[in-house]
Design an enzyme around this catalytic site. Structure first.
Site, PDB file in Angstrom:
ATOM      1  N   ASP A  94      45.118  39.196  -9.210  1.00  0.00           N
ATOM      2  CA  ASP A  94      46.075  40.285  -8.622  1.00  0.00           C
ATOM      3  C   ASP A  94      47.452  39.514  -8.564  1.00  0.00           C
ATOM      4  OD1 ASP A  94      45.597  38.442  -6.577  1.00  0.00           O
ATOM      5  OD2 ASP A  94      44.606  39.580  -5.288  1.00  0.00           O
ATOM      6  N   GLU A 116      37.886  40.828 -11.757  1.00  0.00           N
ATOM      7  CA  GLU A 116      37.698  40.897 -10.508  1.00  0.00           C
ATOM      8  C   GLU A 116      38.749  42.320  -9.910  1.00  0.00           C
ATOM      9  OE1 GLU A 116      38.460  37.153  -7.804  1.00  0.00           O
ATOM     10  OE2 GLU A 116      40.153  38.574  -7.141  1.00  0.00           O
ATOM     11  N   HIS A 207      48.368  30.012   2.727  1.00  0.00           N
ATOM     12  CA  HIS A 207      49.416  30.194   1.832  1.00  0.00           C
ATOM     13  C   HIS A 207      50.042  31.552   1.485  1.00  0.00           C
ATOM     14  CE1 HIS A 207      46.327  31.519  -0.975  1.00  0.00           C
ATOM     15  NE2 HIS A 207      47.513  32.204  -1.542  1.00  0.00           N
ATOM     16  N   HIS A 240      49.077  23.645   0.258  1.00  0.00           N
ATOM     17  CA  HIS A 240      49.647  24.563  -0.971  1.00  0.00           C
ATOM     18  C   HIS A 240      51.166  23.640  -1.438  1.00  0.00           C
ATOM     19  CE1 HIS A 240      51.559  27.543  -3.442  1.00  0.00           C
ATOM     20  NE2 HIS A 240      50.511  28.069  -3.232  1.00  0.00           N
TER      21      HIS A 240
END
Ligand code: UD1
Ligand code: UDP
Length: 370
Positions: A94, A116, A207, A240
């Site tokens: 996504d 997915e 994140h 991150h």
């Protein structure tokens, strides 16, 4: 048959890696188009899984906005797709890279497979922009590779045809197995490297865009309050690379001693650190999928999740980001619930997802006489 894999972030690379190896093993002509949406975090994964992209767009800029990232990517990805004359495009998940890959495929009338597929929270702003991205990819995709029954049902409820949906599991499990088979982890070495021998630690990652700023600050306040009262616990936080995220973590944990703030870990190291953690706190999608396989209790730092399977399996709890709730759930985990949540349970497949995806693509391409 020429198949293009289009991806550009860390989690996509991890979950595409087993598909890449499966296609290569089956002698498919694979073209890897790496958008470079991520830089350091992507290269780590490409190195570990020995993936040499055919194209590297190196697009990342510090503080990239969604519109500019999307528009720069569309043009660059299209140039390659036109030149390569692909028969099929695969995108995963996504992200902006996945959405652009699907969109460019559509504009060039190339069938798209969505790995997915069917994950939904039902709230277009959570996660942002991922919920919209996966719905948009769903609209374009010809084949939807859904990990679980929940995901299949989401797609059916939106009117997608059963014939175009394949329940195959999640390639994240294939990636876990691949690493275990090909790169045996040495937990003690990694613990030693980070000074974790004999230490009880909570592993944390955070994140997501919707958590930037105050939600992340509140969460860290709750975590800090709890840890200040529990002197035997350490916090391990692979941060991150986003400077916005790192700044908040550093500020909120300033002056707190029992923390190990580190750069993103290589996947193999991260799995090992997960395996050795007392429990995990995260807003990551991938980590929510890996934790049940490792039997690690996980507090999900979000208000919604598209992965209810981990919660139903009993390993994860959705706790939001308010400092009170975070503190409360960390306290709750001192009790029997911890044992209940520690049972390994894997709702995401048998590690053969990539093979199933390959076989379905073969059927699809033959059936359509492309
Ligand atoms: C992206 C995805 C998100 C996914 C996450 C995985 C979108 C919109 N978001 O979010 O769905 O969960 O990746 O981690 O597609 N940066 C670096 N080096 C890196 C990676 C990032 O410096 O290797 C910094 C850059 O300043 C960059 C910023 O992080 O501008 C944000 O990166 P971006 O890909 O836009 O968003 P993520 O939050 O990483
Ligand atoms: N991961 C990693 N190193 C780290 C943190 C996470 O290799 O320091 C892996 C983790 O095991 C999972 C994936 O990265 O497979 C999740 O990526 P991320 O949380 O960035 O994105 P999301 O899954 O939320 O989209």
């Amino acid at each position: 048959m020429k198949i293009g894999l289009i991806f550009g972030t860390r989690p996509e690379a991890i979950k595409m890696a087993p598909v890449y190896h499966e296609l290569k093993k089956s002698k498919v002509d694979v073209k890897v188009i790496s958008t470079g949406q991520h830089r350091e975090m992507l290269y780590q994964v490409l190195n570990l899984f020995e993936i040499q992209p055919d194209y590297e767009l190196n697009i990342m800029k510090e503080g990239q906005g969604l519109s500019e990232l999307t528009s720069r990517l569309i043009q660059k990805v299209e140039e390659i797709v036109k030149e390569e004359k692909l028969d099929f495009i695969l995108v995963q998940g996504d992200t902006t890279s996945a959405f652009v890959g699907a969109l460019v495929g559509f504009y060039n009338k190339i069938p798209v497979g969505h790995i997915e597929a069917g994950l939904r929270t039902g709230d277009i702003y959570s996660p942002f922009p991922e919920e919209a991205n996966r719905k948009l990819i769903g609209n374009i995709a010809k084949v939807h590779f859904a990990p679980t029954d929940v995901n299949v049902n989401n797609l059916l409820a939106e009117g997608y045809k059963n014939d175009n949906i394949q329940k195959v599991g999640n390639t994240v499990i294939d990636a876990l197995y691949w690493v275990k088979e090909n790169r045996s982890a040495d937990l003690d070495f990694i613990k030693e490297k980070y000074g974790l021998i004999d230490k009880k630690y909570i592993l944390m990652t955070m994140h997501r865009r919707e958590n930037w700023g105050n939600p992340m600050r509140d969460t860290l306040k709750g975590v800090r309050r709890y840890l200040e009262e529990n002197k035997e616990l350490y916090l391990v936080f692979p941060m991150h690379m986003n400077p916005l995220v790192r700044e908040v973590i550093r500020e909120e944990l300033e002056g707190f001693g029992r923390k190990i703030l580190i750069d993103p870990l290589e996947y193999l190291e991260f799995i090992s650190i997960m395996d050795g953690a007392h429990y995990i706190m995260t807003d990551s999608g991938g980590v929510q999928e890996e934790a049940p396989s490792l039997g690690k209790p996980t507090l999900v730092l979000r208000n919604t999740t598209e992965r209810p399977e981990a919660i139903e399996a009993g390993t994860a709890k959705l706790i939001g980001t308010s400092s009170e709730e975070v503190y409360k759930y960390m306290k709750v985990l001192e009790g029997d619930l911890y044992i209940e949540m520690s049972k390994a349970n894997n709702p995401y497949g048998d590690g053969r997802t990539s093979k199933k995806i390959y076989l379905e693509i073969l059927k699809n391409i033959k059936g359509e006489q492309l």
